[in-house]
Design a protein around this motif. Structure first.
Motif, PDB file in Angstrom:
ATOM      1  N   GLU A 155       0.847  -1.204   0.000  1.00  0.00           N
ATOM      2  CA  GLU A 155       0.000   0.000   0.000  1.00  0.00           C
ATOM      3  C   GLU A 155       0.878   1.248   0.000  1.00  0.00           C
ATOM      4  OE1 GLU A 155      -3.605  -1.483   2.957  1.00  0.00           O
ATOM      5  OE2 GLU A 155      -1.776  -0.647   3.781  1.00  0.00           O
ATOM      6  N   ASN A 156       1.883   1.203   0.878  1.00  0.00           N
ATOM      7  CA  ASN A 156       2.777   2.344   1.027  1.00  0.00           C
ATOM      8  C   ASN A 156       3.526   2.651  -0.278  1.00  0.00           C
ATOM      9  OD1 ASN A 156       5.947   2.867   1.643  1.00  0.00           O
ATOM     10  ND2 ASN A 156       4.679   4.110   2.996  1.00  0.00           N
ATOM     11  N   SER A 157       3.833   1.601  -1.025  1.00  0.00           N
ATOM     12  CA  SER A 157       4.628   1.756  -2.246  1.00  0.00           C
ATOM     13  C   SER A 157       3.894   2.535  -3.334  1.00  0.00           C
ATOM     14  CB  SER A 157       5.006   0.385  -2.800  1.00  0.00           C
ATOM     15  OG  SER A 157       5.777  -0.310  -1.868  1.00  0.00           O
ATOM     16  N   HIS A 162       1.625  10.151   1.254  1.00  0.00           N
ATOM     17  CA  HIS A 162       2.416  10.172   2.494  1.00  0.00           C
ATOM     18  C   HIS A 162       3.721  10.950   2.337  1.00  0.00           C
ATOM     19  CE1 HIS A 162       4.704   6.785   0.673  1.00  0.00           C
ATOM     20  NE2 HIS A 162       5.640   7.034   1.558  1.00  0.00           N
ATOM     21  N   PHE A 163       4.078  11.303   1.105  1.00  0.00           N
ATOM     22  CA  PHE A 163       5.384  11.946   0.893  1.00  0.00           C
ATOM     23  C   PHE A 163       5.526  13.236   1.707  1.00  0.00           C
ATOM     24  CE2 PHE A 163       5.678  10.174  -3.745  1.00  0.00           C
ATOM     25  CZ  PHE A 163       5.841   8.907  -3.236  1.00  0.00           C
ATOM     26  N   ALA A 164       4.480  14.062   1.670  1.00  0.00           N
ATOM     27  CA  ALA A 164       4.556  15.381   2.321  1.00  0.00           C
ATOM     28  C   ALA A 164       4.623  15.263   3.848  1.00  0.00           C
ATOM     29  CB  ALA A 164       3.347  16.225   1.919  1.00  0.00           C
ATOM     30  N   VAL A 166       5.540  11.784   5.778  1.00  0.00           N
ATOM     31  CA  VAL A 166       6.588  10.843   6.222  1.00  0.00           C
ATOM     32  C   VAL A 166       7.973  11.287   5.738  1.00  0.00           C
ATOM     33  CG1 VAL A 166       7.391   8.452   5.986  1.00  0.00           C
ATOM     34  CG2 VAL A 166       4.957   8.923   6.330  1.00  0.00           C
ATOM     35  N   HIS A 167       8.011  11.876   4.533  1.00  0.00           N
ATOM     36  CA  HIS A 167       9.315  12.159   3.928  1.00  0.00           C
ATOM     37  C   HIS A 167       9.656  13.649   3.914  1.00  0.00           C
ATOM     38  CE1 HIS A 167       9.605   7.976   2.940  1.00  0.00           C
ATOM     39  NE2 HIS A 167       8.530   8.000   2.181  1.00  0.00           N
ATOM     40  N   GLN A 168       9.110  14.403   4.866  1.00  0.00           N
ATOM     41  CA  GLN A 168       9.398  15.837   4.804  1.00  0.00           C
ATOM     42  C   GLN A 168      10.847  16.162   5.144  1.00  0.00           C
ATOM     43  OE1 GLN A 168       7.449  18.239   7.943  1.00  0.00           O
ATOM     44  NE2 GLN A 168       5.703  16.878   7.641  1.00  0.00           N
ATOM     45  N   GLU A 286      12.369   6.062   6.958  1.00  0.00           N
ATOM     46  CA  GLU A 286      11.215   6.902   7.316  1.00  0.00           C
ATOM     47  C   GLU A 286       9.928   6.074   7.157  1.00  0.00           C
ATOM     48  OE1 GLU A 286      13.015  11.286   5.969  1.00  0.00           O
ATOM     49  OE2 GLU A 286      11.921  10.098   4.509  1.00  0.00           O
ATOM     50  N   ASP A 287       9.875   5.283   6.072  1.00  0.00           N
ATOM     51  CA  ASP A 287       8.706   4.409   5.863  1.00  0.00           C
ATOM     52  C   ASP A 287       8.630   3.324   6.935  1.00  0.00           C
ATOM     53  OD1 ASP A 287       7.508   5.455   3.443  1.00  0.00           O
ATOM     54  OD2 ASP A 287       9.303   4.767   2.396  1.00  0.00           O
ATOM     55  N   LYS A 288       9.785   2.743   7.253  1.00  0.00           N
ATOM     56  CA  LYS A 288       9.809   1.646   8.239  1.00  0.00           C
ATOM     57  C   LYS A 288       9.193   2.088   9.568  1.00  0.00           C
ATOM     58  CE  LYS A 288      13.043  -1.667  10.294  1.00  0.00           C
ATOM     59  NZ  LYS A 288      13.593  -1.508  11.632  1.00  0.00           N
TER      60      LYS A 288
HETATM   61 FE   LIG Z   1       7.597   6.271   1.471  1.00  0.00          FE
END
Ligand SMILES: [Fe+2]
Ligand code: FES
Length: 339
Positions: A155-157, A162-164, A166-168, A286-288
């Protein structure tokens, strides 16, 4: 969805251990709750057997290999790659070996890994054309245990919303929470999802993206292969291709091996392997962090329909439907416990 409860998922190939590790084997691996032992036969093909001697139940992975056979470390009973008992050292040479066998599973070497299917595979291992293309290099990027479910990683892939968040700290632009929409084409193996992602390009990413512009884009062609594999084919405006293959191999309920390969059409001098691993490691971890906080057993969301409020997440909805269709086609219902 608990993977060990869904028998249909046993009919797919999953990468387990690196071929070079298995060649130095035997090695244990747990796949969907099954304890396996992997080794190479005399014909140099990988073998996967139940990790349990049929004499007094010792783990075969604690034994050793002898000319492509596996020898139990307890009393030396010896098995071939199909799990057939071929030697009992305590027997006189003229005494027949009784017909005993441990369970064996489908195994093959591909892309540097030994892939195993617990039951007759429903689909072949997907093709990676770049693996045999001299214009690309293959990098073994990650091999890690995560306390999450394979479906959560899939799902995450495909979840660009989620980028804005989890990955800020890396490439996500916190000021742009609304991602561009995917265009999706369903296929027999899953789907192909195409989109463009606007990203930040901090100095640590310059060699990765091939530009020092403060922002850039990724043109993404993202493939999902049922049930738990993804090919993320990214092209940067610099012409660099960054192709990530990741598979969430189900180890046990709520536990996966993240197996990630990277293909690049540049050279070590353009961007060293070390740098490619380091930059993506920051992102992947960050995803983990967030994925390990999710529930491995959550229902496929067909009732909650949360994604219906998030127009960017058509991939998630299609993924759920295709997985449910797959289970139903094989006479299974989704088994869940917590919801
Ligand atoms: Fe991600
Ligand atoms: S338990 Fe394996 S040989 Fe006895």
């Amino acid at each position: 969805m608990l993977t060990t409860k869904q028998k249909t998922l046993r009919h797919f190939w999953y990468p387990t251990l690196r071929v070079d590790e298995v060649a130095a084997g035997p090695r244990p691996f747990r796949l969907m709750g099954e304890d396996l032992v992997l080794f190479m036969t005399a014909e140099d093909r990988p073998a996967a057997l139940e990790d349990r001697c049929c004499h007094r139940t010792a783990k075969l992975s604690k034994g050793w290999c002898d000319a492509g056979l596996i020898v139990c470390g307890y009393h030396g009973w010896t098995y071939d790659g199909d799990g057939v008992l071929v030697r009992i050292p305590q027997f006189d040479p003229d005494r027949a070996i009784p017909k005993h066998q441990v369970r064996s599973f489908h195994a093959q070497a591909r892309y540097g890994y030994v892939w195993v299917a617990l039951e007759e595979p429903l689909a072949p291992i997907f093709d990676i054309p770049e693996d045999s293309d001299p214009g690309f290099r293959r990098i073994f990027q990650f091999y890690e245990t995560w306390q999450t479910a394979p479906l959560r990683l899939m799902e995450n892939s495909f979840d660009n919303a989620h980028f804005a968040f989890v990955h800020q700290a890396t490439f996500g632009d916190a000021k742009q929470p609304k991602p561009r929409v995917y265009s999706i084409e369903e296929t027999d193996y899953g789907f192909k999802a195409t989109t463009v992602v606007d990203i930040l390009n901090p100095p640590a990413a310059h060699a990765v993206t091939g530009t020092s512009d403060p922002t850039t884009t990724r043109s993404m062609v993202n493939h999902w292969y049922l049930p738990f594999a993804r090919r993320m084919d990214m092209t940067y405006p610099s012409g660099i291709r960054h192709i990530i293959i990741n598979v969430a191999t189900p180890v046990a309920d709520g536990e996966i091996k993240l197996v990630q390969l990277l293909y690049r059409n540049d050279t070590e001098a353009d961007c060293p392997t070390e740098k490619l691993i380091a930059w993506d490691a920051t992102i992947v971890h960050e995803d983990k962090e967030v994925l390990e906080s999710t529930s491995p057993d959550a229902i496929l969301d067909v009732q909650r329909r949360i994604e219906a409020h998030m127009p960017s997440d058509r991939p998630g909805l299609i993924m759920r439907k295709r997985l449910l269709d797959l289970l139903h086609a094989h006479g299974e219902q989704e088994v869940t416990y917590q919801y």
